[in-house]
Motif scaffolding. Structure first.
Motif, PDB file in Angstrom:
ATOM      1  N   GLU A 100      -2.338  26.588 159.653  1.00  0.00           N
ATOM      2  CA  GLU A 100      -1.106  25.851 159.955  1.00  0.00           C
ATOM      3  C   GLU A 100      -0.798  24.965 158.751  1.00  0.00           C
ATOM      4  OE1 GLU A 100       0.726  25.994 162.730  1.00  0.00           O
ATOM      5  OE2 GLU A 100      -0.596  27.233 163.991  1.00  0.00           O
ATOM      6  N   ILE A 101       0.369  25.125 158.158  1.00  0.00           N
ATOM      7  CA  ILE A 101       0.777  24.346 156.991  1.00  0.00           C
ATOM      8  C   ILE A 101       2.006  23.531 157.363  1.00  0.00           C
ATOM      9  CG2 ILE A 101       1.437  24.410 154.573  1.00  0.00           C
ATOM     10  CD1 ILE A 101      -1.336  25.570 155.128  1.00  0.00           C
ATOM     11  N   THR A 102       1.887  22.223 157.274  1.00  0.00           N
ATOM     12  CA  THR A 102       3.008  21.330 157.604  1.00  0.00           C
ATOM     13  C   THR A 102       3.464  20.605 156.348  1.00  0.00           C
ATOM     14  OG1 THR A 102       2.137  20.990 159.834  1.00  0.00           O
ATOM     15  CG2 THR A 102       3.776  19.414 159.041  1.00  0.00           C
ATOM     16  N   ILE A 103       4.752  20.683 156.065  1.00  0.00           N
ATOM     17  CA  ILE A 103       5.327  19.999 154.905  1.00  0.00           C
ATOM     18  C   ILE A 103       6.173  18.827 155.401  1.00  0.00           C
ATOM     19  CG2 ILE A 103       6.844  20.211 152.902  1.00  0.00           C
ATOM     20  CD1 ILE A 103       6.123  23.181 152.811  1.00  0.00           C
ATOM     21  N   ASN A 104       5.757  17.631 155.033  1.00  0.00           N
ATOM     22  CA  ASN A 104       6.489  16.408 155.368  1.00  0.00           C
ATOM     23  C   ASN A 104       6.991  15.811 154.057  1.00  0.00           C
ATOM     24  OD1 ASN A 104       5.507  15.960 158.408  1.00  0.00           O
ATOM     25  ND2 ASN A 104       3.723  16.551 157.193  1.00  0.00           N
ATOM     26  N   GLY A 105       8.212  16.129 153.695  1.00  0.00           N
ATOM     27  CA  GLY A 105       8.708  15.700 152.391  1.00  0.00           C
ATOM     28  C   GLY A 105      10.167  15.312 152.414  1.00  0.00           C
ATOM     29  N   GLY A 106      10.465  14.156 151.850  1.00  0.00           N
ATOM     30  CA  GLY A 106      11.846  13.688 151.770  1.00  0.00           C
ATOM     31  C   GLY A 106      12.371  13.711 150.345  1.00  0.00           C
ATOM     32  N   ASN A 107      13.620  13.316 150.200  1.00  0.00           N
ATOM     33  CA  ASN A 107      14.272  13.187 148.887  1.00  0.00           C
ATOM     34  C   ASN A 107      14.341  14.510 148.122  1.00  0.00           C
ATOM     35  OD1 ASN A 107      14.692  10.484 149.352  1.00  0.00           O
ATOM     36  ND2 ASN A 107      12.922   9.800 148.177  1.00  0.00           N
ATOM     37  N   ARG A 108      14.669  15.578 148.828  1.00  0.00           N
ATOM     38  CA  ARG A 108      14.833  16.876 148.163  1.00  0.00           C
ATOM     39  C   ARG A 108      15.905  16.821 147.075  1.00  0.00           C
ATOM     40  NH1 ARG A 108      13.121  21.829 151.083  1.00  0.00           N
ATOM     41  NH2 ARG A 108      14.717  22.870 149.851  1.00  0.00           N
ATOM     42  N   HIS A 109      16.871  15.922 147.237  1.00  0.00           N
ATOM     43  CA  HIS A 109      17.966  15.873 146.273  1.00  0.00           C
ATOM     44  C   HIS A 109      17.515  15.372 144.897  1.00  0.00           C
ATOM     45  CE1 HIS A 109      17.740  11.964 148.284  1.00  0.00           C
ATOM     46  NE2 HIS A 109      18.354  11.420 147.257  1.00  0.00           N
ATOM     47  N   TYR A 110      16.302  14.821 144.811  1.00  0.00           N
ATOM     48  CA  TYR A 110      15.785  14.394 143.508  1.00  0.00           C
ATOM     49  C   TYR A 110      15.021  15.520 142.791  1.00  0.00           C
ATOM     50  CZ  TYR A 110      16.939   9.560 144.698  1.00  0.00           C
ATOM     51  OH  TYR A 110      17.606   8.396 145.030  1.00  0.00           O
TER      52      TYR A 110
ATOM     53  N   TYR B 123      13.030  24.071 140.758  1.00  0.00           N
ATOM     54  CA  TYR B 123      11.849  23.791 141.577  1.00  0.00           C
ATOM     55  C   TYR B 123      12.121  24.121 143.042  1.00  0.00           C
ATOM     56  CZ  TYR B 123       7.893  21.287 143.619  1.00  0.00           C
ATOM     57  OH  TYR B 123       6.768  20.967 144.323  1.00  0.00           O
ATOM     58  N   LEU B 124      13.267  23.699 143.544  1.00  0.00           N
ATOM     59  CA  LEU B 124      13.608  23.994 144.933  1.00  0.00           C
ATOM     60  C   LEU B 124      13.677  25.502 145.167  1.00  0.00           C
ATOM     61  CD1 LEU B 124      16.369  21.328 145.675  1.00  0.00           C
ATOM     62  CD2 LEU B 124      14.002  21.325 146.464  1.00  0.00           C
ATOM     63  N   ALA B 125      14.248  26.216 144.206  1.00  0.00           N
ATOM     64  CA  ALA B 125      14.331  27.675 144.335  1.00  0.00           C
ATOM     65  C   ALA B 125      12.937  28.294 144.360  1.00  0.00           C
ATOM     66  CB  ALA B 125      15.156  28.250 143.187  1.00  0.00           C
ATOM     67  N   LYS B 126      12.042  27.771 143.529  1.00  0.00           N
ATOM     68  CA  LYS B 126      10.673  28.294 143.490  1.00  0.00           C
ATOM     69  C   LYS B 126       9.960  28.045 144.812  1.00  0.00           C
ATOM     70  CE  LYS B 126       6.291  27.828 140.981  1.00  0.00           C
ATOM     71  NZ  LYS B 126       5.563  27.136 139.886  1.00  0.00           N
ATOM     72  N   VAL B 127      10.070  26.817 145.329  1.00  0.00           N
ATOM     73  CA  VAL B 127       9.404  26.471 146.592  1.00  0.00           C
ATOM     74  C   VAL B 127       9.974  27.303 147.741  1.00  0.00           C
ATOM     75  CG1 VAL B 127       9.095  24.640 148.311  1.00  0.00           C
ATOM     76  CG2 VAL B 127       8.721  24.161 145.886  1.00  0.00           C
ATOM     77  N   ASP B 128      11.301  27.425 147.786  1.00  0.00           N
ATOM     78  CA  ASP B 128      11.923  28.217 148.861  1.00  0.00           C
ATOM     79  C   ASP B 128      11.483  29.679 148.792  1.00  0.00           C
ATOM     80  OD1 ASP B 128      13.199  25.998 149.837  1.00  0.00           O
ATOM     81  OD2 ASP B 128      15.102  26.403 148.829  1.00  0.00           O
ATOM     82  N   ALA B 129      11.343  30.212 147.580  1.00  0.00           N
ATOM     83  CA  ALA B 129      10.906  31.597 147.429  1.00  0.00           C
ATOM     84  C   ALA B 129       9.461  31.776 147.896  1.00  0.00           C
ATOM     85  CB  ALA B 129      11.047  32.030 145.973  1.00  0.00           C
ATOM     86  N   LEU B 130       8.607  30.791 147.590  1.00  0.00           N
ATOM     87  CA  LEU B 130       7.210  30.864 148.028  1.00  0.00           C
ATOM     88  C   LEU B 130       7.112  30.802 149.551  1.00  0.00           C
ATOM     89  CD1 LEU B 130       5.576  28.513 145.371  1.00  0.00           C
ATOM     90  CD2 LEU B 130       5.131  30.961 145.630  1.00  0.00           C
ATOM     91  N   ILE B 131       7.898  29.908 150.161  1.00  0.00           N
ATOM     92  CA  ILE B 131       7.890  29.804 151.625  1.00  0.00           C
ATOM     93  C   ILE B 131       8.380  31.110 152.249  1.00  0.00           C
ATOM     94  CG2 ILE B 131       8.975  28.654 153.594  1.00  0.00           C
ATOM     95  CD1 ILE B 131       8.940  26.064 151.982  1.00  0.00           C
ATOM     96  N   ALA B 132       9.443  31.678 151.691  1.00  0.00           N
ATOM     97  CA  ALA B 132       9.973  32.938 152.221  1.00  0.00           C
ATOM     98  C   ALA B 132       8.939  34.062 152.104  1.00  0.00           C
ATOM     99  CB  ALA B 132      11.250  33.317 151.472  1.00  0.00           C
ATOM    100  N   GLU B 133       8.204  34.103 150.978  1.00  0.00           N
ATOM    101  CA  GLU B 133       7.187  35.142 150.794  1.00  0.00           C
ATOM    102  C   GLU B 133       6.056  34.978 151.804  1.00  0.00           C
ATOM    103  OE1 GLU B 133       4.333  37.040 147.269  1.00  0.00           O
ATOM    104  OE2 GLU B 133       5.768  35.440 146.798  1.00  0.00           O
TER     105      GLU B 133
END
Length: 454
Positions: A271-281, A286-296
């Motif tokens: 179980e992996i839980t991501i608790n993270g704010g301030n994505r706009h910074y 980086y956001l594209a990379k993280v989203d791609a990893l989560i999708a994979e």
């Protein structure tokens, strides 16, 4: 004592470590019988929500002795406010408050000239800065990560800085450092949450006699919180903090994919839980990379990895979110100065898994009060996740080795000790030699129990 805290941002508006520490110091000051004020400099785009047209400083709605500051024409390269009117309003408010101590928590957005403005407003007050990052040293957001290769930088030299910013000549960085150091010289003291960052700033040029290492503290939860609970499978891992490039969410996700590709996932999954704010910074890449990893990971057909992206969280939600995980991962890829998430995890009895770097490596002893892995090494993190999943003996050992972390009151008492000492030193005499060791919080626990006042 009347104390003015000056902060970049305010936790009521945007979460973040520096503003949280500043606000908890303010609250601790009030709880200790002192008079405390706060001026929080907000971002320019927040003026429409929290400011008033033409007013550089406004009272914080619904709060006493707290203000929002909107300095105009801020220059990121020089950490400088370029409008005299903003600085005049700031200086006039400081003079009206007439504090005994002015304690800056940051200079970004506030502007280094505000230190000089405070000195002019209250020439007899004690003035200082807590350095929560390295923006004065490093133009790349204070991260000391090279803009070209993303390698870690170990020392800021004019030649190296020119390599990151080729449009700026090496001598520019020499002059920038000299200007900032001259403005910091107005201060009576400098505070650092770790020995690591204190050493970096002394090497950069700050007066060692003014430097003091005081760990960050925080408000502790009610005793009713059960710190010893964990899941039966011990397979729940959580990330907490800022959703930005150098916090290493991608390293954690890469580690999960290593386990999946090598068929090393536990039978009952993770179980992996991501608790993270301030994505706009975060950067778009980086956001594209993280989203791609989560999708994979989510595309894996065995459902052995279950990711829950819960987004930002407030302090009042921290207890609930911490009880949802067994282990807290802080996989930072930069020189993490302190790692407030470690304090938050320990506050709820959660063993931590952290990059062995800077302030994180300074606080977490591998196999004792937590576990470490080489920074940026997702394969090493994968090995550690595999090893710790389901290992109750390792969880218990780390849990039991967690010692009570500093409270907000301990942190405040440590600051008062320095303020009192500097107040007794004539201007013509040097301050005492600095001590890189963090003070023992037990001294402040004992002093507070004895009822001693400052």
């Amino acid at each position: 004592m009347r104390i003015l805290f000056v902060s970049y941002m305010h936790p009521a508006v945007t979460p973040g470590g520096a503003q949280q520490v500043a606000d908890e110091l303010r609250r601790a000051a009030i709880a200790s019988g002192h008079e405390a004020y706060m001026i929080a400099a907000l971002e320019a785009d927040q003026e429409s929500d929290f400011g008033k047209p033409g007013a550089p400083i406004v009272p914080m709605p619904g709060e006493e002795n707290q203000y929002f500051y909107f300095p105009q024409h801020y220059n990121f390269t020089h950490n400088s406010v370029g409008e005299w009117r903003s600085l005049k309003f700031f200086r006039d408010l400081v003079a009206e408050i007439a504090p005994d101590v002015v304690h800056f928590h940051h200079y970004h957005r506030i502007g280094v000239e505000s230190i000089r403005a405070a000195r002019l407003a209250v020439p007899n007050a004690k003035i200082g800065v807590t350095f929560h990052e390295m923006m004065a040293i490093c133009l790349a957001g204070g991260q000391m990560v090279r803009t070209t290769s993303r390698d870690l930088c170990r020392k800021a030299t004019p030649i190296d800085c020119h390599g990151c910013f080729p449009h700026l000549r090496p001598e520019f960085f020499t002059l920038r450092a000299a200007r900032l150091q001259a403005l910091f010289d107005e201060c009576d003291f400098f505070f650092f949450p770790s020995a690591f960052i204190a050493q970096r700033y002394r090497e950069w040029g700050l007066d060692p006699a003014k430097c003091h290492v005081i760990p960050n503290g925080q408000v502790h939860p009610a005793p009713a919180v059960d710190r010893s609970r964990h899941s039966r499978l011990l397979n729940r891992f959580g990330f907490f903090g800022q959703f930005i490039d150098n916090k290493g969410i991608d390293v954690m996700l890469d580690a999960i994919l290593v386990l999946a590709r090598e068929r090393r996932l536990p039978e009952n999954g993770l179980e992996i839980t991501i608790n993270g704010g301030n994505r706009h910074y975060a950067s778009e890449d980086y956001l594209a990379k993280v989203d791609a990893l989560i999708a994979e990971i989510r595309a894996l057909d065995d459902n052995l990895v279950r990711i829950h992206d819960l987004g930002r969280y407030g302090r009042d939600e921290l207890a609930e979110r911490m009880t949802m995980v067994d282990w807290v991962i802080a996989p930072s890829t930069w020189w993490e100065v302190f790692g407030l998430v470690v304090s938050e995890a320990w506050m709820f009895g959660r063993p931590v898994i952290v990059s062995d770097i800077a302030g994180l490596g300074e606080r977490v002893k591998n196999g004792v009060n937590g576990f470490t892995f080489p920074a940026r090494n997702s394969s090493a993190l994968a090995d550690l996740i595999e090893k710790l999943t389901g290992d109750e003996a390792a969880w218990r050992r780390a849990h039991q080795a967690i010692t009570p972390d500093w409270s907000d009151l301990d942190m405040f008492d440590a600051h008062v000790t320095v303020w009192d000492a500097t107040a007794q030193i004539p201007a013509s005499h040097p301050a005492p030699a600095p001590d890189d060791r963090a003070p023992d919080s037990s001294d402040f626990h004992a002093k507070r129990r004895s009822g001693k006042k400052h």
